[in-house]
Enzyme design. Sequence first.
Site: not given
Ligand SMILES: Cc1cc2nc3c(=O)[nH]c(=O)nc-3n(C[C@H](O)[C@H](O)[C@H](O)COP(=O)(O)O)c2cc1C
Length: 330
Positions: A19, A72, A102, A141, A204-206, A228-229
């Site tokens: 992130m 990454q 991304c 990813k 991944n996701g949510d 992530g979040r």
């Molecule tokens: C603030 C923020 C920054 C992120 N930066 C990246 C990143 O640098 N590389 C990447 O592959 N995904 C990035 N993502 C996506 C997350 O890795 C992840 O795929 C996405 O948030 C969904 O997962 P979650 O629902 O668990 O948050 C970012 C997400 C957030 C919220």
Amino acid sequence: MPKIGNIQLPEFPLLLAPMEDVSDPPFRALCKEQGADVVYTEFISSEGLIRDAAKSVMKLDIYEKERPVGIQIFGAVLESMLRTVEIVEASGPDIIDINFGCPVKKVVSKGAGAGILKDIDLMVSLTEAMVKHTKLPVTVKTRLGWDHDSIRILEVAERLQDVGCQAISIHGRTRAQMYKGDADWRPIADVKNNPRMHIPVFGNGDVDTPEKATQMRDKYGLDGAMIGRASIGYPWFFKEVKHYFKTGEHLAPPTIIERVDAARRHLQMAIDWKGEKLGVFETRRHYTNYFKGIPDFKPYRMKMVTSDDSASVFEAFDEVLQVFGDYEFV
Ligand SMILES: Cc1cc2nc3c(=O)[nH]c(=O)nc-3n(C[C@H](O)[C@H](O)[C@H](O)COP(=O)(O)O)c2cc1C
């Protein structure tokens, strides 16, 4: 139990998602302490690294205590990506991860990140070239596809595996969705259930409750969850999921003492690593979650997120302990 290259992981590992401006060494170290099995850096621009842009180079820093760690990178130009692999290798990560997911315009418009989902042949050939260029395991990813009408993740995952990709993490959304709607884990399960697939497939996701992580494991049969979040300002999430896996019960939330301690250490590590100004500034986004749910907290949060000097932020932490020391989280 899943392996990334020679890295042995526990059953259903939990991965800290990359992130931007979040997954820096201090935060990764805290997540690792709380049970993350693999951590990833935020994405790093291959063009930035080659230019020796200070901000990109700094993102290569790794603490020993956070291993195994994946760096990454993103980019779309073969020569740059190969040169980047060499630069990244020199900083000693355990894994090199390629960002093919991304969705932001400035990345996609250069054909990088999720932009490459429009050119699967390039995605595969870039991955192959990088695998051949390093002894480290290369992981990918990505997202389900560019948009709903072009979801080819089954084929994409197989082709990436065939050229030597050692694990794939799939965010259950398309690029067109950005972050809208719910992540769909069914196509990720289809990838996992493809009898030709043998590398780990991480979902991944949510994932924001232990129950959802359990679903990802039991209902969708994936090899691990990338989170992530739910971890931002809440590194305890990893421990809570693991506790739930073991006992079927929810772990009591961290006390205010534990939260203040984590916030303090986070800020101190951030200052040590990137200096007072950036350390203070870039740790701000975590405080809301560290102290979520406490009534009448606003003045303290405001002090934490508006102060420019660390002394004032540390003072706010002390005040929180004094005022809310016996607050009970539910
Ligand atoms: C603030 C923020 C920054 C992120 N930066 C990246 C990143 O640098 N590389 C990447 O592959 N995904 C990035 N993502 C996506 C997350 O890795 C992840 O795929 C996405 O948030 C969904 O997962 P979650 O629902 O668990 O948050 C970012 C997400 C957030 C919220």
